[in-house]
Write a protein that holds these residues in place. Structure first.
Motif, short mmCIF file in Angstrom:
data_model
loop_
_atom_site.label_atom_id
_atom_site.label_comp_id
_atom_site.label_asym_id
_atom_site.label_seq_id
_atom_site.Cartn_x
_atom_site.Cartn_y
_atom_site.Cartn_z
N LEU B 563 0.94 -1.26 0.10
CA LEU B 563 0.28 -0.13 -0.31
C LEU B 563 1.15 1.33 -0.03
CD1 LEU B 563 -2.59 1.58 0.01
CD2 LEU B 563 -2.64 1.10 2.79
N ALA B 564 2.07 0.61 0.64
CA ALA B 564 2.98 2.63 1.29
C ALA B 564 3.33 2.42 -0.72
CB ALA B 564 3.80 1.80 2.01
N VAL B 565 3.66 2.56 -1.49
CA VAL B 565 4.30 2.15 -2.47
C VAL B 565 2.94 2.85 -3.72
CG1 VAL B 565 5.96 0.90 -2.94
CG2 VAL B 565 4.64 0.63 -3.56
N LEU B 566 2.22 2.43 -3.54
CA LEU B 566 0.67 2.89 -4.11
C LEU B 566 0.68 3.71 -3.62
CD1 LEU B 566 -1.26 1.69 -6.06
CD2 LEU B 566 -2.83 1.09 -4.20
N ASN B 567 0.19 4.08 -2.65
CA ASN B 567 0.13 5.55 -2.11
C ASN B 567 1.25 5.89 -2.11
OD1 ASN B 567 -2.14 4.95 -1.08
ND2 ASN B 567 -1.18 4.54 1.07
N ALA B 568 2.50 6.26 -2.32
CA ALA B 568 3.21 7.05 -2.88
C ALA B 568 3.11 7.64 -4.84
CB ALA B 568 4.94 6.57 -2.43
N VAL B 569 3.12 6.47 -5.42
CA VAL B 569 2.52 7.28 -6.40
C VAL B 569 1.62 8.05 -6.79
CG1 VAL B 569 4.11 4.66 -7.32
CG2 VAL B 569 1.68 5.14 -7.58
N ALA B 570 0.29 7.41 -6.42
CA ALA B 570 -1.08 8.26 -6.06
C ALA B 570 -0.51 9.44 -5.40
CB ALA B 570 -1.82 7.76 -4.99
N GLU B 571 -0.07 9.96 -4.46
CA GLU B 571 0.46 11.49 -4.06
C GLU B 571 1.31 12.01 -5.46
OE1 GLU B 571 2.43 13.32 -0.78
OE2 GLU B 571 2.20 11.52 -0.14
N LYS B 572 2.16 11.25 -5.72
CA LYS B 572 3.52 12.09 -6.95
C LYS B 572 2.17 12.23 -8.17
CE LYS B 572 7.32 12.94 -8.21
NZ LYS B 572 9.12 13.57 -7.43
N ILE B 573 1.96 11.33 -8.49
CA ILE B 573 1.08 12.01 -9.54
C ILE B 573 -0.13 12.68 -9.12
CG2 ILE B 573 -0.21 10.09 -9.97
CD1 ILE B 573 1.07 9.73 -13.14
N GLY B 574 -0.52 13.01 -8.16
CA GLY B 574 -1.56 14.25 -8.24
C GLY B 574 -2.89 12.97 -8.39
N TRP B 575 -2.86 12.40 -8.03
CA TRP B 575 -4.23 11.21 -8.43
C TRP B 575 -5.78 11.82 -7.85
CZ3 TRP B 575 -5.01 6.92 -11.43
CH2 TRP B 575 -5.97 6.67 -11.08
#
Ligand code: FES
Ligand code: FES
Lengths: 149, 728
Positions: B563-575
């Motif tokens: 979940l942590a890596v998923l959250n990290a990309v979501a945050e960075k891409i501005g999901w």
């Protein structure tokens, strides 16, 4: 027999006129920095300069190359001073396996001599070499670094 | 300095049986750290231990057993040794011991195999200990010389200091004495928070020669009197040579000999490779193609599709609850069938090896991902014992799993054996390389998801049908017939564990093995499993009317690292913020090779079929990051490899043979198609995961999910070129 001028030196090579320039360079002149990737002018690994223009050496014959100045990766530096593309490649740590990079560097050097400040669109159009390791991001970055120097 | 060379060491030889080195597992790993008799490198410099040689000029030579093929682990491994050694990084150089030397020294350098993103993670412990042990010995040697307690001495950048007396010396000066000391029984490794070399994005050690054409790859080997060989193996896998008419090429320029290689191949040996290849093309060869000549992509697809039927036998890889009952009683059901094709590795440098065989020696020069496997192949093909063989590794022009195989090594030896005393360089044409790969396995997958009345996912049935790599390459690793690796990314536990909790789950594999030889292709089974699972997750989210990220999050509570890596990309891409007009996003996550990875893509689509991949955000948690600059390059490169396969790849079968013969029909991404890749490294520590492969798994599903967001169309079949979808 064929006379080829490679990196400012004349080579008299025992080679049939229809031999692809790539193989004459690698096997007869012994300059193995130029690489074989496809043999059908698709990948760019064999890129050299002929008359200062980047060409795919697997796609032209020795007969077509006779009498024209050819530069390979071994002849890109001036003496012990590396070409600015080579320098940028080292500074930006561009190569991964490095196998495509002789061709990549030759293609980029030709682009920069024509367009010293290429745009991304210029890069996209001129640099069509395959890199299976996927160094494109570093290639682009290094080109821009040279252009803005 | 910082130049990679191969060592030439004089070593006592030990006779060992060929069987023992087969996969390198039969001999126990024994790491003697030095000893009373000084072992010397070729230039006479003392070996402090197997990993560290110090020259009188303070150059530190670090031995690297794993192969460098572009992934950067040569530099990363050197950083790990140097960190504990406390040497001057600017004076570090590296060298490869040969497998023959290692075997003769009871495998002092451990495993040579460089696949499965293993290079760093499975040797980090003992190479760091190698560095630490050498440091202790070097300090002890200085302390002995000064007659002071070692504990009063400190070291920084290879300079040893005794503060009280003001004395200093360097590693180069005490190496000779250190090499005579008995190594300490145990050494303490640094706390990662104290690392100064590890964790830094240092420049690679092997770059300069790659920019001047002087780096030597297998294809560049030159030996006195060497001849060149071109080879043609039966185009149909499993077929044989019936006959060939060598008289037809006898007088052709440069031709020296035409030889049969094993049962299935013919090679022409000539002065130059160009002459060999020209003659080979003119050589009439009659093949006994056998029954496999009847196999096509259509027959394979039909056979695999039958395996999707529940009535057919399958191996269960991951299971909980009662999937069938839960699906039967569900409020809503979603079903989809996906497929993934064969893929060729297409390393930039085609397969090659150079062999020199005489009655009492066989040496091979080649790029290999597994020096010991290549060594075992040389022993077997030459019929000579271990002390009469060796393999000299050179830089690989790409590996991606292909050069873990030894077929090309065996062929080179088989040819050289027919011309004793003459070095033979065997080079495959690109066409030979494309049609005689060890292909990414072919699979199909049927998935069924079921929801309760509140749109909660209550059941997931994942039924894979298709090829097993282990069945073909390592049958001894099958577990009662089951290929455990087939479940990479969807496994119950371990280094490629499934990241979702579903109350009723069934993940199974109906194994069907066509005749096309499979192999470990960068990312291996994670590739198709991640596409199937992550695209289907997206389908399920949409069926439930939920945001794909939120839908996943709800199922990932028990898997915080996923979940942590998923959250990290979501945050960075501005999901959670809307994408710019005309830009669409997709997201995916998977675990593989001990690391957690996620990717998010932003794309635009023109005319429903022209995709521009604008931006990629990729996150990875490999536990520790040894060299962030190299990890970043592996991540970016993973998208080139993964998206090339998605858009352009796919090898098809006709009349038992592979149809794609070169880059004109098996294309690869170019710079104009390259998206900007932003990597987010979130190493959480406490474990060591791999880097070279896991990220590939998320490349395709992130883009396919974005394509759905843009068009409302699901693509369930790879490659996209077969769907008339291309890069814009
Ligand atoms: S080898 Fe010439 S373009 Fe590929
Ligand atoms: S660096 Fe390996 S192919 Fe380009």
């Amino acid at each position: 027999m064929a006379n080829l001028t490679i990196n400012g030196k004349t080579f008299t090579l025992d080679v049939e006129p229809d031999t692809p320039l790539l193989w004459a360079i690698r096997e007869n002149a012994g300059l193995t920095g130029t690489k074989y990737g496809c043999g059908i002018a698709q990948c760019g690994a064999c890129t050299v300069h002929m008359d200062g223009v980047a060409i795919r050496s697997c796609g032209i014959s020795v007969a077509e190359a006779e009498g024209k100045p050819i530069t390979t990766i071994e002849g890109l530096a001036s003496g012990s001073t590396l070409h600015k593309v080579q320098q940028a490649w080292i500074a930006k740590d561009v190569p991964q396996c490095g196998y495509c990079q002789s061709g990549m560097i030759m293609a980029v050097a030709a682009l920069l001599s024509e367009k010293p400040k290429p745009t991304d669109a210029d890069i996209d159009e001129a640099i069509t070499n395959i890199c299976r390791c996927g160094t494109f991001q570093q290639v682009r970055e290094a080109i821009h670094t040279i252009a803005s120097a | 300095m910082n130049k990679h060379v191969s060592p030439k060491m004089n070593r006592r030889s030990f006779i060992i049986g060929t069987a023992a080195v087969g996969t390198g597992l039969a001999i126990g790993l024994d790491i003697p750290f030095g000893g009373p008799a000084v072992v010397r490198a070729a230039d006479g410099s003392p070996e402090v231990n197997a990993w560290v040689v110090v020259r009188p000029d303070d150059t530190v030579v670090i031995r690297i057993a794993r192969s460098e093929m572009g992934q950067g682990s040569l530099t990363g491994l050197a950083q790990l040794v140097a960190e504990e050694l406390e040497c001057d990084w600017s004076k570090v150089t590296t060298e490869y011991p040969t497998p023959g030397q290692s075997v003769a020294r009871k495998r002092v350098w451990g495993d040579f195999s460089t696949g499965g993103s293993r290079g760093i993670r499975s040797s980090q412990d003992y190479v760091r200990k190698g560095g630490a042990t050498a440091r202790v010995m070097l300090i002890q040697a200085a302390a002995d010389e000064w007659k002071v307690p070692a504990a009063e001495c400190t070291v920084a950048k290879g300079v040893i200091t005794h503060k009280a007396s003001g004395k200093t010396t360097t590693y180069g000066k005490v190496a000779e004495a250190a090499a005579k000391l008995t190594p300490p029984a145990d050494v303490k490794l640094k706390d990662p928070k104290d690392w100064t070399i590890v964790g830094k994005g240092l420049l690679r050690l092997d770059t300069a020669d790659k920019t001047t054409g002087t780096m030597v790859y297998g294809i560049d080997i030159k030996l006195p009197g060497m001849l060149n060989a071109a080879i043609k193996d039966c185009p149909v896998f499993g077929g044989k040579v019936k006959s060939f008419d060598e008289a037809k090429v006898d007088g052709m320029k440069g031709v020296k000999k035409v030889v049969k290689v094993g049962d299935s191949a013919v090679a022409v040996v000539a002065d130059t490779w160009w002459h060999a290849k020209t003659a080979l093309e003119a050589l009439p060869i009659v093949w006994d193609e056998g029954d496999n000549a009847k196999v096509s992509s259509e027959t394979i697809a039909k056979w695999l599709a039958e395996g999707l039927d529940d009535a057919q036998p399958a191996y269960v890889g991951n299971k909980n609850g009662d999937v069938k009952a839960a699906i039967a009683g569900a409020a809503k059901k979603v079903e989809a069938v996906y497929n993934y094709p064969y893929q060729n590795h297409a390393t930039m440098e085609p397969m090659n090896a150079t062999a020199l065989y005489t009655a009492d020696k066989c040496d091979v020069w080649c790029g290999t991902q597994n020096g010991e496997a290549a060594f075992a192949a040389v022993l077997e093909a030459s019929g000579l014992p271990a002390e009469k063989c060796d393999v000299h590794k050179v830089m690989l022009g790409g590996g991606f799993g292909r050069r873990g195989m030894t077929d090309y090594v065996r062929q080179a030896v088989a040819i050289a054996k027919q011309m004793p005393g003459t070095p033979i360089k065997l080079l495959w044409s690109r066409e030979e390389d494309m049609t005689h790969g060890r292909y990414h396995p072919i699979t199909q997958c049927k998935m069924t998801g079921a929801f309760d009345a509140d749109n909660n996912l209550v059941a997931l049935h994942y039924r894979l049908s298709g090829q097993s790599i282990l069945f073909s390459l390592r049958p001894e690793a099958l577990q009662n017939g089951m290929d455990p690796a087939a479940f990479q990314g969807v496994a119950q536990s371990g280094e490629a564990a499934f990241g979702y909790s579903v109350p009723n789950l069934l993940i199974e594999h109906a194994m069907r093995n066509p005749h096309v030889p499979p192999g470990f292709w960068r990312g291996v089974n994670v590739n198709h499993n991640a596409i199937y699972m992550e695209c289907f997750m997206d389908e399920l989210a949409h069926a439930a009317g939920q945001d794909p990220l939120e839908f996943r999050r709800k199922l990932m509570g028990k898997n915080p690292k996923h979940l942590a890596v998923l959250n990290a990309v979501a945050e960075k891409i501005g999901w959670t913020t809307p994408a710019p007009q005309g830009v669409y996003r997709g997201i995916a996550q998977v675990m593989g090779y001990g690391s957690y990875v996620a990717g998010a893509a932003e794309i635009s689509v023109t005319d429903g079929s022209k995709i521009k991949v604008l931006r990629i955000v990729a996150s990875t948690d490999p536990g520790y990051v040894v060299n962030p600059a190299q990890v970043e390059r592996q991540i970016a490169g993973s998208f080139v490899y993964g998206l090339s396969a998605l858009f352009y790849g796919g090898c098809t079968v006709k009349d038992g043979r592979i149809e794609q013969t070169n880059f004109d029909t098996f294309n690869s991404m170019r710079i104009n198609e390259m998206p900007k890749v932003e990597s987010v490294m979130v190493p959480s520590g406490g474990f060591w995961g791999g880097v070279g492969e896991p990220t590939i798994g998320v490349a395709a599903p992130a883009v396919l999910n974005a394509y759905f967001a843009a068009t409302g169309k699901r693509i369930r079949s790879v490659p996209l070129r077969d769907q008339n979808i291309s890069f814009a």
